[in-house]
Design a protein around this motif. Structure first.
Motif, PDB file in Angstrom:
ATOM      1  N   SER A 281       0.825  -1.200   0.000  1.00  0.00           N
ATOM      2  CA  SER A 281       0.000   0.000   0.000  1.00  0.00           C
ATOM      3  C   SER A 281       0.865   1.258   0.000  1.00  0.00           C
ATOM      4  CB  SER A 281      -0.913   0.002   1.229  1.00  0.00           C
ATOM      5  OG  SER A 281      -1.828   1.074   1.188  1.00  0.00           O
ATOM      6  N   SER A 305      -4.064   2.217   2.744  1.00  0.00           N
ATOM      7  CA  SER A 305      -4.137   2.049   4.191  1.00  0.00           C
ATOM      8  C   SER A 305      -2.872   2.575   4.841  1.00  0.00           C
ATOM      9  CB  SER A 305      -4.313   0.571   4.552  1.00  0.00           C
ATOM     10  OG  SER A 305      -4.263   0.403   5.955  1.00  0.00           O
ATOM     11  N   LYS A 307      -2.191   1.547   7.935  1.00  0.00           N
ATOM     12  CA  LYS A 307      -2.089   0.615   9.062  1.00  0.00           C
ATOM     13  C   LYS A 307      -0.838  -0.263   8.933  1.00  0.00           C
ATOM     14  CE  LYS A 307      -5.848   2.261  10.623  1.00  0.00           C
ATOM     15  NZ  LYS A 307      -5.799   3.192  11.752  1.00  0.00           N
ATOM     16  N   ASP A 310      -3.163  -5.348   7.470  1.00  0.00           N
ATOM     17  CA  ASP A 310      -4.579  -5.476   7.144  1.00  0.00           C
ATOM     18  C   ASP A 310      -4.912  -6.954   6.999  1.00  0.00           C
ATOM     19  OD1 ASP A 310      -5.219  -2.603   6.914  1.00  0.00           O
ATOM     20  OD2 ASP A 310      -3.833  -2.680   5.227  1.00  0.00           O
ATOM     21  N   VAL A 319      -9.645  -3.464   4.742  1.00  0.00           N
ATOM     22  CA  VAL A 319      -8.762  -2.353   5.032  1.00  0.00           C
ATOM     23  C   VAL A 319      -9.493  -1.287   5.840  1.00  0.00           C
ATOM     24  CG1 VAL A 319      -9.314  -1.302   2.803  1.00  0.00           C
ATOM     25  CG2 VAL A 319      -7.215  -0.640   3.964  1.00  0.00           C
ATOM     26  N   GLU A 321      -9.270   2.808   7.233  1.00  0.00           N
ATOM     27  CA  GLU A 321      -8.622   4.091   6.959  1.00  0.00           C
ATOM     28  C   GLU A 321      -9.156   5.142   7.926  1.00  0.00           C
ATOM     29  OE1 GLU A 321      -6.039   6.777   5.601  1.00  0.00           O
ATOM     30  OE2 GLU A 321      -6.060   4.638   5.201  1.00  0.00           O
ATOM     31  N   GLU A 359      -6.004  -1.298  13.821  1.00  0.00           N
ATOM     32  CA  GLU A 359      -5.860  -2.392  12.873  1.00  0.00           C
ATOM     33  C   GLU A 359      -7.006  -3.371  13.087  1.00  0.00           C
ATOM     34  OE1 GLU A 359      -1.824  -0.702  12.700  1.00  0.00           O
ATOM     35  OE2 GLU A 359      -3.257  -1.023  14.295  1.00  0.00           O
TER      36      GLU A 359
END
Length: 425
Positions: A281, A305, A307, A310, A319, A321, A359
């Protein structure tokens, strides 16, 4: 004669009641056995769960109105994400302490380390691994908190003496013979485990150690400043150095297989594999990478994302956001999205007002997450329909954990700076 018949009747009643009680007890045991089978997962032993993918295969179906079964409150620094093993919950804190909490929410033991602990702990075979905000890594007896081993994975470097300053006060080195030897380095991400091998991202490389004694098995010996959790596959370890490159290392030797070309705005989240391709990502989209060569195969979608990891399940990428404000005052809310990697289309969106979402974790058919507004939610993975929403008394920033039919998490109380662990059942 009448009394005799009354006596026999009483005996028959007692016998039938006993039989009924036995049947009830058998039924209870049967139900308990089924529950035990359904909730076979009794450990969340590392940051991303038992299989390092953030999910657990389970028949567990959460209640629509779960209750907090216990809480543990303390006034130390921020906690790490929770790990659970055999009913005991472990976490570290920014105040350098590690806590062990029993299955009733009571303190079992605590131990203080050398530095702040920001990375999640790890447990296997009763050995707790801690990688604090330093170059030290600890192996700790999970039963009593005693330190079994301690290793220093720092590196040495030359610190040159500067006796002049140039433009804007920048130091100038004029004599390369004047220097002192210093030590540097620290743990970057949470440790992960596979087959008693612990994978550490320390300073400028990945180090693989034996969990029993902390001895180094091998390292990548590559100056690349890892920033993401490593993706550990059968033969290869994949990781990134933030907003620049992806790397692939031989899992047995640590030797570099390939380094990708520069990927602009690469995120520090863990890459993932789907249908023999590598995905990662960026700030703006999801990219596809050839896992054998590191070649860029193009943009898959505008899904992105920020994070650390995912969830991938079957052909779906889940995912989260965070919401944010633009410079022009436009507010974008937080969301959770299910994205089909085959059709390259969204399956569903779940939008919410929370500015920060943790997450995601997946247990059976449900996705769980918390947010900064103090809510824990469960969504069905196929539809995005909410199974429950529970409001707690503080912001949730760490990902949740799961073991044996219980959702675990932490929040920071809105009214003060105390942190609270909770078990949701």
């Amino acid at each position: 004669m009448k009394q005799y018949f009354l006596f026999l009747f009483s005996l028959s009643l007692i016998f039938s009641q006993c039989s009924s009680e036995k049947s009830k007890n058998k039924l209870k045991k049967s139900v308990a056995s089924k529950i035990s089978i359904n909730y076979t997962n009794k450990t969340w032993n590392q940051y991303t769960g038992p299989n390092r993918n953030g999910k657990v295969e389970s028949k567990f179906i959460p209640s629509t109105k779960p209750k907090v079964s216990w809480k543990f409150e303390y006034d130390g620094g921020a906690p790490t994400p929770l790990i659970i093993d055999k009913g005991t919950t472990f976490f570290g804190t920014e105040s350098k302490n590690i806590y062990a909490i029993d299955n009733n929410g009571n303190l079992k033991w605590t131990v203080k380390l050398d530095s702040e602990i920001k990375n999640s702990l790890l447990i296997s075979d009763n050995i707790l691994i801690a990688a604090p905000d330093s170059s030290f890594v600890y192996g700790i007896n999970a039963s009593n908190g005693e330190i079994i081993w301690k290793r220093d994975f720092s590196y040495s470097y030359k610190s040159y003496t500067s006796n002049k300053k140039g433009f804007f006060g920048k130091p100038i080195i004029t004599d390369l013979n004047k220097f002192t030897i210093k030590k540097g380095g620290k743990n970057i991400t949470a440790p992960l485990i596979e087959n008693n091998k612990v994978y550490l991202t320390v300073s400028k490389q990945i180090i693989v150690i034996d969990i029993k004694n902390g001895n180094i098995l091998y390292d990548t010996n590559q100056d690349f400043n890892p920033t993401s959790l490593p993706l550990i596959t059968k033969d290869v370890i994949y990781t990134s150095n933030g907003n620049e490159h992806l790397y692939a290392f031989n899992k047995l030797t640590g030797k570099l297989i390939w380094e990708s070309s520069r990927i602009f705005h690469l995120m520090s989240g863990k890459p993932f594999i789907y249908k023999d391709s590598l995905y990662t990502s960026t700030h703006y989209h999801l990219k596809k990478i050839d896992k054998e060569s590191g070649e860029d195969l193009g943009i898959i979608s505008s899904i992105q994302s920020r994070k650390e990891y995912d969830i991938i399940d079957t052909n779906t990428y889940y995912v989260a956001e965070d919401g944010h404000h633009t410079g022009m005052g436009i507010n974008y809310g937080s969301y959770v999205t299910a994205f089909n990697l085959d059709s390259k289309k969204k399956k569903w969106d779940y939008n919410l007002d929370g500015k920060y979402i943790t997450e995601l974790i997946m247990v059976g058919d449900y996705i769980y997450f918390g947010d900064s507004s103090g809510n824990v939610r469960a969504l069905h993975k196929n539809t995005g329909k909410k199974r429950f929403g529970v409001f707690l008394e503080g912001a949730i920033s760490n990902p949740l954990s799961y073991a044996n039919g219980i959702i675990y998490g932490t929040y920071k109380k809105f009214k003060d700076d105390n942190h609270v662990l909770f078990a949701l059942k």
